[in-house]
Design an enzyme around this catalytic site. Structure first.
Site, short mmCIF file in Angstrom:
data_model
loop_
_atom_site.label_atom_id
_atom_site.label_comp_id
_atom_site.label_asym_id
_atom_site.label_seq_id
_atom_site.Cartn_x
_atom_site.Cartn_y
_atom_site.Cartn_z
N LEU A 17 0.49 -1.11 0.35
CA LEU A 17 -0.14 0.18 0.21
C LEU A 17 0.78 1.06 0.07
O LEU A 17 1.41 1.65 0.51
CB LEU A 17 -0.89 -0.04 1.38
CG LEU A 17 -2.11 -0.95 1.57
CD1 LEU A 17 -2.36 -0.97 2.56
CD2 LEU A 17 -3.23 -0.52 0.09
N LYS A 22 7.57 1.50 1.29
CA LYS A 22 8.19 0.77 -0.23
C LYS A 22 9.38 1.35 -0.10
O LYS A 22 10.29 1.08 -0.84
CB LYS A 22 7.42 0.90 -0.98
CG LYS A 22 6.57 -0.41 -1.11
CD LYS A 22 5.69 -0.28 -2.43
CE LYS A 22 4.82 1.05 -2.92
NZ LYS A 22 3.69 1.72 -1.79
N SER A 23 9.32 3.27 -0.58
CA SER A 23 10.67 3.91 -0.86
C SER A 23 11.06 3.52 -0.45
O SER A 23 12.83 3.81 0.23
CB SER A 23 9.69 5.19 -1.40
OG SER A 23 8.52 5.32 -1.72
N SER A 90 1.96 -1.76 -7.42
CA SER A 90 1.85 -2.94 -7.75
C SER A 90 0.72 -4.13 -7.51
O SER A 90 0.94 -4.99 -7.39
CB SER A 90 2.88 -3.70 -8.18
OG SER A 90 3.77 -3.76 -7.31
N1 LIG Z 1 -5.33 6.05 -6.99
C1 LIG Z 1 -4.63 6.46 -5.61
N2 LIG Z 1 -3.89 4.75 -5.69
C2 LIG Z 1 -3.01 5.02 -5.30
N3 LIG Z 1 -1.58 5.94 -5.29
C3 LIG Z 1 -1.90 7.08 -5.75
C4 LIG Z 1 -3.30 7.39 -6.21
N4 LIG Z 1 -3.13 8.23 -6.86
C5 LIG Z 1 -2.42 9.31 -6.26
N5 LIG Z 1 -0.92 8.15 -6.20
C6 LIG Z 1 0.02 7.91 -5.93
O1 LIG Z 1 0.98 7.49 -6.41
C7 LIG Z 1 1.79 6.13 -6.25
C8 LIG Z 1 1.35 5.02 -6.77
O2 LIG Z 1 2.06 5.15 -7.74
P1 LIG Z 1 2.42 3.75 -8.04
O3 LIG Z 1 3.31 3.72 -9.60
O4 LIG Z 1 3.54 2.80 -6.80
O5 LIG Z 1 0.97 2.72 -8.52
S1 LIG Z 1 1.00 1.58 -8.95
O6 LIG Z 1 1.57 0.42 -9.18
O7 LIG Z 1 0.76 2.19 -10.83
O8 LIG Z 1 -0.68 0.67 -8.60
C9 LIG Z 1 2.04 6.65 -4.78
O9 LIG Z 1 2.88 6.11 -3.89
P2 LIG Z 1 3.43 5.25 -3.27
O10 LIG Z 1 2.66 6.47 -1.87
O11 LIG Z 1 5.14 6.42 -3.36
O12 LIG Z 1 2.69 4.14 -2.83
C10 LIG Z 1 0.20 7.96 -4.52
O13 LIG Z 1 1.50 8.56 -3.64
N1 LIG Z 2 10.13 -0.60 9.27
C1 LIG Z 2 9.41 0.08 8.31
N2 LIG Z 2 10.34 0.02 7.19
C2 LIG Z 2 10.01 1.32 6.32
N3 LIG Z 2 9.06 2.20 6.53
C3 LIG Z 2 8.58 2.58 7.69
C4 LIG Z 2 9.27 1.56 8.87
N4 LIG Z 2 8.37 2.17 10.23
C5 LIG Z 2 7.59 3.28 9.96
N5 LIG Z 2 8.60 3.78 8.76
C6 LIG Z 2 7.69 4.71 7.64
O1 LIG Z 2 6.27 4.98 7.25
C7 LIG Z 2 6.59 5.33 6.29
C8 LIG Z 2 6.59 4.95 4.70
O2 LIG Z 2 6.83 5.91 3.97
P1 LIG Z 2 7.33 5.15 2.55
O3 LIG Z 2 8.42 4.79 1.95
O4 LIG Z 2 6.72 7.12 1.63
O5 LIG Z 2 6.39 4.35 1.51
P2 LIG Z 2 5.77 4.51 0.21
O6 LIG Z 2 6.60 4.13 -0.45
O7 LIG Z 2 5.45 2.45 0.66
O8 LIG Z 2 4.19 5.19 0.30
C9 LIG Z 2 8.18 6.58 6.52
O9 LIG Z 2 7.54 7.38 6.65
C10 LIG Z 2 8.39 5.48 7.02
O10 LIG Z 2 9.49 6.32 7.84
#
Ligand SMILES: Nc1ncnc2c1ncn2[C@@H]1O[C@H](COP(=O)(O)OS(=O)(=O)O)[C@@H](OP(=O)(O)O)[C@H]1O
Ligand SMILES: Nc1ncnc2c1ncn2[C@@H]1O[C@H](COP(=O)(O)OP(=O)(O)O)[C@@H](O)[C@H]1O
Length: 181
Positions: A17, A22-23, A90
């Site tokens: 999620l 992930k990042s 994904s």
């Molecule tokens: N509708 C919706 N659902 C999910 N996420 C959304 C949406 N709109 C914008 N975002 C932002 O886009 C990031 C997800 O992009 P991804 O390329 O990882 O998504 S996917 O794999 O194609 O489903 C995701 O980034 P991460 O928070 O790093 O996961 C969100 O910041």
């Molecule tokens: N064990 C952990 N692994 C990764 N992130 C964590 C963990 N515990 C807390 N966090 C926090 O959760 C958040 C995750 O954000 P991010 O890495 O941007 O998520 P995503 O890339 O899945 O959207 C960050 O603020 C990070 O510091």
């Protein structure tokens, strides 16, 4: 004599999620790989959507196209010996399984935290908007997320620290343990 081709790299695919971590984990592993002299590259969902997948939305078709593009580039890089760290929601199992099966040396990492926790973290303020109905098709809120059934690694980021997750990733990537002074 022609120079030897580099050994094929591998692909470590972080799925989960938004806000699951992930990042954070992919970047931390990237730093560790680089510190140990391993050629590595990050393919992060946000950066990919700014460039390679600019203009794509969040329908199943667009997400699948995005995932397939990422896998294509990951495969090219891995073929040249690069360790590729993909972080993308994904969300669809069938597509993930299909692209991972096509990559020669790929590992799926399920970055997992409950919806309550990622909503609480709300790293980008998107969950608040999604719950308020301001963002349609938001993964976990109004769009599906299909968890991996047999990931190489399942990391509960609400239960483990970043360092604890990184330790498991280090082992998965075949790296030496980092000795901290
Ligand atoms: N509708 C919706 N659902 C999910 N996420 C959304 C949406 N709109 C914008 N975002 C932002 O886009 C990031 C997800 O992009 P991804 O390329 O990882 O998504 S996917 O794999 O194609 O489903 C995701 O980034 P991460 O928070 O790093 O996961 C969100 O910041
Ligand atoms: N064990 C952990 N692994 C990764 N992130 C964590 C963990 N515990 C807390 N966090 C926090 O959760 C958040 C995750 O954000 P991010 O890495 O941007 O998520 P995503 O890339 O899945 O959207 C960050 O603020 C990070 O510091």
């Amino acid at each position: 004599m022609a120079p030897a081709a580099p050994a094929a790299g591998r692909v470590i695919w972080f799925t989960g999620l938004s806000g699951a971590g992930k990042s954070t984990l992919a970047s931390a592993l990237y730093e560790r790989l680089s510190a140990q002299g391993v050629a590595a590259e990050l393919l992060d969902g946000d950066a990919v959507r700014e460039n390679l997948s600019k203009g794509l939305g969040f329908s199943k078709a667009d997400r699948d196209t995005n995932v397939r593009r990422i896998a294509f580039v990951a495969g090219l890089l891995a073929r040249h010996g690069v360790t590729v760290l993909v972080s993308a929601i994904s969300p669809y199992r069938d597509t993930r399984d299909a692209v991972l099966a096509e990559l020669p040396n790929a590992s799926e990492v399920f970055v997992d935290a409950p919806l309550t926790v990622v909503t609480e973290r709300d790293v980008k303020g998107l969950y608040l908007k999604a719950i308020a109905g301001e963002i349609a098709h938001f993964t976990g809120v109004s769009d599906p997320y299909e968890a991996p059934l047999t990931p190489a690694l399942h990391l509960r980021t609400d239960l483990l620290s970043v360092d604890e997750c990184l330790q498991q990733l280090t082992t998965l990537a075949g790296l030496r343990e980092q000795v901290t002074a």
